[in-house]
Design a protein around this motif. Structure first.
Motif, PDB file in Angstrom:
ATOM      1  N   TRP A 192       0.836  -1.210   0.000  1.00 20.11           N
ATOM      2  CA  TRP A 192       0.000   0.000   0.000  1.00 20.11           C
ATOM      3  C   TRP A 192       0.865   1.253   0.000  1.00 20.11           C
ATOM      4  CZ3 TRP A 192       0.080   3.509   4.117  1.00 20.11           C
ATOM      5  CH2 TRP A 192      -0.833   4.571   4.027  1.00 20.11           C
ATOM      6  N   LEU A 193       1.875   1.281   0.882  1.00 17.70           N
ATOM      7  CA  LEU A 193       2.726   2.462   0.968  1.00 17.70           C
ATOM      8  C   LEU A 193       3.525   2.664  -0.320  1.00 17.70           C
ATOM      9  CD1 LEU A 193       3.831   4.844   2.521  1.00 17.70           C
ATOM     10  CD2 LEU A 193       5.479   3.306   3.624  1.00 17.70           C
ATOM     11  N   LYS A 194       4.032   1.585  -0.896  1.00 20.26           N
ATOM     12  CA  LYS A 194       4.784   1.714  -2.147  1.00 20.26           C
ATOM     13  C   LYS A 194       3.917   2.311  -3.246  1.00 20.26           C
ATOM     14  CE  LYS A 194       7.392  -0.890  -5.602  1.00 20.26           C
ATOM     15  NZ  LYS A 194       7.852  -2.228  -6.061  1.00 20.26           N
ATOM     16  N   SER A 195       2.675   1.856  -3.359  1.00 21.53           N
ATOM     17  CA  SER A 195       1.795   2.398  -4.395  1.00 21.53           C
ATOM     18  C   SER A 195       1.490   3.868  -4.140  1.00 21.53           C
ATOM     19  CB  SER A 195       0.503   1.581  -4.471  1.00 21.53           C
ATOM     20  OG  SER A 195      -0.262   1.714  -3.278  1.00 21.53           O
ATOM     21  N   CYS A 196       1.381   4.258  -2.869  1.00 24.42           N
ATOM     22  CA  CYS A 196       1.154   5.673  -2.541  1.00 24.42           C
ATOM     23  C   CYS A 196       2.352   6.528  -2.932  1.00 24.42           C
ATOM     24  CB  CYS A 196       0.864   5.830  -1.049  1.00 24.42           C
ATOM     25  SG  CYS A 196      -0.736   5.190  -0.501  1.00 24.42           S
ATOM     26  N   VAL A 197       3.552   6.014  -2.692  1.00 24.13           N
ATOM     27  CA  VAL A 197       4.762   6.754  -3.065  1.00 24.13           C
ATOM     28  C   VAL A 197       4.842   6.888  -4.582  1.00 24.13           C
ATOM     29  CG1 VAL A 197       7.283   6.724  -3.068  1.00 24.13           C
ATOM     30  CG2 VAL A 197       6.031   6.129  -0.985  1.00 24.13           C
ATOM     31  N   GLU A 198       4.559   5.818  -5.296  1.00 29.55           N
ATOM     32  CA  GLU A 198       4.603   5.884  -6.766  1.00 29.55           C
ATOM     33  C   GLU A 198       3.642   6.955  -7.288  1.00 29.55           C
ATOM     34  OE1 GLU A 198       5.764   1.219  -7.743  1.00 29.55           O
ATOM     35  OE2 GLU A 198       3.665   1.838  -7.574  1.00 29.55           O
TER      36      GLU A 198
END
Length: 207
Positions: free
Chosen positions: A62-68
């Motif tokens: 979830w956090l990785k997709s938010c950063v992207e």
């Protein structure tokens, strides 16, 4: 007389956003990171040892997709209106009582950023000076001595920009920008996830 035109030269763009879903994700991330920290003595400082975003966990995904998504938003917000190809190097931070980060920047990266999982309120800090700002992050004017002749109300007068972040917020800034993290004076650990955005080079990036 004609109205004068003003141009803000060489701005340094800082992006700040509160992520939707943070209240649900943060307790899960905090537990995961503290468990990882218990098994690695130097996890916070050994940031090149692995990539946190390679960890197969739904909250990390979830956090990785938010950063992207945030990187794309940063690019658009600063005028980069074409596709960019990048990788993300991420690492968790656990800062206990007395921990801080010295002044530094992030070489070999395009952008840097931090997501805040837990930020102690500081109510249990020991007595001390009133000008302390525990757990804040300070950014510094990249132009040396730009404020030497600044006068009151001149936007160049203060070479430091200080933010006390809140859990669930993400900051993104140019990787060249020097910054420091103020000491944690709480018995509760400050937990965050920092990351670098590294471009996969293309000739299209040339000005």
């Amino acid at each position: 007389m004609a109205e004068p035109e003003f141009t803000a030269l060489w701005p340094t763009n800082l992006m700040r956003i509160t992520l939707p879903g943070a209240e649900q994700a943060n307790p899960v991330l905090a537990e995961l990171i503290e468990r990882m920290d218990a098994g690695r003595d130097q996890m916070t400082t050994d940031y090149l040892s692995g990539n946190f975003f390679d960890f197969g966990h739904p909250a990390v995904g979830w956090l990785k997709s938010c950063v992207e998504r945030a990187v794309v938003d940063y690019a658009r917000g600063t005028g980069v209106d074409y596709p960019i190809d990048f990788s993300i190097q991420a690492w968790p931070n656990v800062n206990r009582f007395g921990d801080y980060h010295d002044l530094h920047n992030h070489p070999h990266s395009w952008l840097s950023g931090t997501y805040y999982v837990r930020v102690p309120s500081g109510e249990d800090a020991p007595p001390g000076r009133e000008d302390r700002t525990p757990n804040a992050i300070s950014f510094f004017d990249p132009r040396p001595q730009a404020n030497m002749l600044a006068i009151r109300n001149d936007p160049q007068v203060d070479p430091e920009h200080r933010i006390l972040p809140e859990a669930g917020q993400m900051l993104i800034w140019p990787a060249f920008l020097h910054h420091m993290v103020h000491v944690n004076l709480s018995r509760e650990a400050r937990i965050s996830v920092s990351f670098n955005i590294v471009l996969r080079w293309r000739n299209e990036y040339l000005p």
